[in-house]
Write an enzyme that holds these catalytic residues in place. Structure first.
Site, PDB file in Angstrom:
ATOM      1  N   TRP A 133      34.771  35.504  40.994  1.00 56.73           N
ATOM      2  CA  TRP A 133      34.141  35.998  39.764  1.00 56.73           C
ATOM      3  C   TRP A 133      35.025  35.739  38.557  1.00 56.73           C
ATOM      4  CZ3 TRP A 133      34.558  41.521  37.601  1.00 56.73           C
ATOM      5  CH2 TRP A 133      35.820  42.070  37.855  1.00 56.73           C
ATOM      6  N   ASP A 134      36.297  35.487  38.813  1.00 57.52           N
ATOM      7  CA  ASP A 134      37.241  35.183  37.741  1.00 57.52           C
ATOM      8  C   ASP A 134      36.695  34.088  36.822  1.00 57.52           C
ATOM      9  OD1 ASP A 134      38.447  36.239  40.145  1.00 57.52           O
ATOM     10  OD2 ASP A 134      40.408  35.949  39.230  1.00 57.52           O
ATOM     11  N   GLU A 138      39.280  47.174  44.111  1.00 57.42           N
ATOM     12  CA  GLU A 138      39.299  46.941  45.554  1.00 57.42           C
ATOM     13  C   GLU A 138      40.109  47.967  46.338  1.00 57.42           C
ATOM     14  OE1 GLU A 138      38.704  42.087  45.471  1.00 57.42           O
ATOM     15  OE2 GLU A 138      40.708  42.946  45.250  1.00 57.42           O
ATOM     16  N   LYS A 190      42.608  50.144  40.825  1.00 53.93           N
ATOM     17  CA  LYS A 190      43.405  48.924  40.929  1.00 53.93           C
ATOM     18  C   LYS A 190      43.399  48.118  39.637  1.00 53.93           C
ATOM     19  CE  LYS A 190      43.696  44.589  43.573  1.00 53.93           C
ATOM     20  NZ  LYS A 190      43.061  43.745  44.606  1.00 53.93           N
ATOM     21  N   GLN A 191      42.218  48.036  39.009  1.00 52.69           N
ATOM     22  CA  GLN A 191      42.057  47.138  37.864  1.00 52.69           C
ATOM     23  C   GLN A 191      40.835  47.566  37.066  1.00 52.69           C
ATOM     24  OE1 GLN A 191      41.367  43.739  40.567  1.00 52.69           O
ATOM     25  NE2 GLN A 191      39.467  43.409  39.460  1.00 52.69           N
TER      26      GLN A 191
END
Length: 665
Positions: A295-296, A425, A493-494
């Protein structure tokens, strides 16, 4: 890095001790870290399924230059031209070794060496060329072929196909032999040598490109044709700030490396293999996510490129269209309809993630892919991408997947998405990820929009599911929990729920937007992936390097943050706000509906110049653009070459819109 008067030139006297950080040179097809004896080619992978990785290709240009006497060393990367130069200066001779991946002829890589005498002498000057090249690879079984016009030739196939029964890619290398020494004769004040390397999938293509390389060398056009292609690219984009040289150089570096990962704007082969987090120079076995596409590409890297280069944006969409058969197979294997794009993609579109759970649960990838298609249509109104370009197959196939994937909850009278992994994640097998559900809702809405536009009968379930899909919201705390059962304050996580505001654009009040940011900012793991930083995936330098994901996110923070750009149906909205230490932001070449605009954002006003007016890509219609002021509704026509200056007011929002549009509603 030393400070340069030209922010496009990066120079140093020493190379990094961690060789992973050596400068990559890439052109959308070939990628290489300077001095490394391994390179990669887009679309050439070895290994089946989860063992699939970029195939290591030996690089004949892995050469270090050494002088007979002590020399001062300077290393520079000129991002104007994409040329890396190592300069050795001694008392008697100056040596320049230049390396580049040709920007126009993408099968071609070049090394040039220039020796210039510094003092009159009856003695020759000799330099050593120390090569680490060996014609072998652990991924490709090479054999020697007959020399071609003085060039060495090896050819081979990868040892394992991506899917059972699939074909193994063939690789041909043809290159100019490189001697172990070069000598400047006593009667010469200077001398230049050129060495070319061609990498291709067929012998015919390899020989044709080697012929072209030899011809360009003979006519003196090898480097000029490369520099001309980079100049053409930079004329279509510019992102510079006044007030911070460090920020300015970082933005230039980000744009350079992102552009290096994309094909030439003149490429018509439609063989682009997508963009992986570490780019083409990385991604071998066990390295930088094996060179897979995530997806980056669609969420983090694509928007900053699409704003300037519709052709390159379309290349990303065509890559996804090329993986439709694999996406259909993924969905069927999971027991669902439509298309399920892989969490990790290579060539076929089949899932190549080494761990099954990500492919099974990180299904937000489907919405991420269609968001890129939506972004493209809103920016270009290029309907050909969705008709003969088969983009509609992607959008409709994802909509069918969501309809088959949801579960109706009678108590809440809502559709749920169960057993998923969000972008964060740290959590898995959870229900109703707020990011996943939102991106699913929007992709269903876009499918309905597109079907209406193309007069395609849309299943009523698309609208039904989009209207009744649960979007978790905590009424008491007035914020969006990351998923059902998320406990406020738990680590993440992000970036995840905070992406509802941007890039997803979920409608919400400023108070709720602030609440979301304040809820997640203090609990986001500082050691998590640096999706909006640069150069390496983690702040300590570990993880993927030349981290294009972080560069794309960093670039968006300026392109869409400082300007407030939002790509919307029927308009490009903007609401600039510069940080205190930045006095000016210059953005050149914003491409909206085929017209290029230059923007100068200052503390007190915004100046817009319509540079070029044209029909949009794939669309014969031409568009008259105007600036619409939201506060007053005033409309100011944009005329080519005539600046329009708009005073800035607190909290204002304006938009560039067309007087005509493809949208009937």
């Amino acid at each position: 890095m030393s400070c340069e008067s030209d922010p496009y030139v990066f120079s140093t006297n020493t190379l990094p001790t961690d060789l992973r950080f050596l400068p990559p040179l890439a052109n959308g097809l070939l990628g290489w870290r300077v001095y490394n004896n391994i390179m990669h080619m887009g679309g050439v992978y070895n290994g089946e399924g989860g063992r699939c990785h970029r195939a290591d290709i030996p690089c004949p240009l892995a050469v270090n230059v050494e002088t007979e006497e002590p020399a001062q060393h300077t290393y520079s990367l000129d991002t104007h031209t994409g040329i890396f130069t190592h300069t050795l200066s001694s008392a008697s001779v100056t040596v320049s070794q230049s390396l580049y991946s040709h920007r126009y002829h993408s099968n071609l890589m070049v090394m040039e060496i220039l020796l210039v005498r510094q003092q009159t002498s009856a003695e020759p000057n000799t330099v050593k060329l120390v090569s680490s090249f060996t014609p072998q690879s652990k991924d490709i079984i090479f054999e020697s072929g007959p020399d071609y016009k003085g060039g060495r030739h090896i050819q081979g196939k990868t040892t394992s196909a991506e899917i059972p029964g699939g074909s193994c890619p063939t690789v041909h290398l043809v290159w100019t032999p490189i001697s172990s020494t070069l000598t400047l004769l006593p009667e010469q004040s200077q001398a230049r040598w050129g060495f070319i390397l061609v990498v291709a999938n067929s012998l015919d293509t390899a020989e044709a490109n080697f012929d072209e390389g030899l011809n360009l060398m003979a006519t003196g056009n090898l480097r000029p044709s490369h520099e001309k292609a980079w100049k053409e690219l930079w004329l279509q984009s510019k992102v510079e700030v006044a007030g911070s040289e460090r920020l300015c150089k970082a933005l230039i570096g980000c744009m350079f490396y992102l552009l290096s990962a994309f094909p030439s704007i003149h490429d018509t082969s439609r063989s682009f293999g997508g963009v992986s987090p570490g780019g083409l120079s990385n991604g071998g076995d066990g390295q930088d996510y094996w060179g897979h596409v995530f997806w980056d590409q669609d969420i983090w890297m694509y928007p900053g490129i699409a704003l300037f280069y519709p052709k390159l944006a379309r290349a990303v969409l065509e890559y996804r269209v090329g993986t439709v058969d694999g996406a259909k197979d993924n969905a069927q294997k999971q027991g669902y309809k439509g298309l399920k794009f892989p969490w990790e993609s290579a060539v076929s579109g089949r899932e190549v993630c080494p761990e099954d759970i990500y492919g099974l649960q990180e299904i937000h990838i489907n919405g991420d892919v269609t968001l890129a298609f939506q972004h493209y249509l809103y920016l270009t109104e290029d309907l050909s991408m969705f008709t003969e370009g088969r983009g509609s197959e992607v959008v409709y196939g994802v909509a069918d997947y969501w309809v088959s994937r949801v579960t109706w909850n009678p108590e809440e009278q809502k559709y749920h998405l169960l057993g998923v992994m969000p972008p964060d994640e740290y959590y898995y097998n959870i229900n109703n990820s707020v990011y996943t559900n939102t991106v699913a809702k929007f992709s269903l809405q876009f499918a309905v929009e597109l079907a209406d536009l193309l007069q395609h009968p849309a299943p009523k379930e698309w609208q039904e599911v989009s209207e009744h899909l649960k979007i978790p919201f905590d009424q008491e705390s007035q914020y969006h929990p990351e998923f059902d059962g998320y406990l406020k304050g738990n680590p993440v996580k992000q970036a995840d729920a905070v992406m509802l505001g941007y890039p997803l654009g979920l409608p919400m009040s400023p108070e709720i937007r602030r609440n979301d940011l304040e809820a997640y900012e203090p609990v986001t793991d500082p050691n998590g992936p640096a999706m909006t930083w640069v150069w390496s995936e983690s702040s300590d330098g570990s993880g993927a390097v030349n981290f294009l994901t972080g560069m794309g996110g960093f670039l968006q923070a300026v392109l869409f943050g400082y300007t407030g750009f939002r790509v919307q149906k029927k308009c490009l909205a903007f609401s600039p706000l510069l940080p205190n230490d930045i006095s000016e932001l210059c953005i050149r070449g914003v491409n909206y509906l085929g017209s290029q605009m230059d923007w100068l954002v200052r503390k007190d006003d915004v100046c817009i110049i319509l540079r070029e007016q044209a029909s949009s890509a794939g669309n014969a219609k031409s568009y008259d653009l105007q600036v619409v002021l939201k506060s007053s509704g005033a409309k100011i026509p944009l005329t080519p070459g005539k600046p329009v200056t708009i005073p800035r007011e607190p909290g204002y929002v304006c938009k560039v819109a067309s007087t005509s549009t493809c949208w009937p509603f």
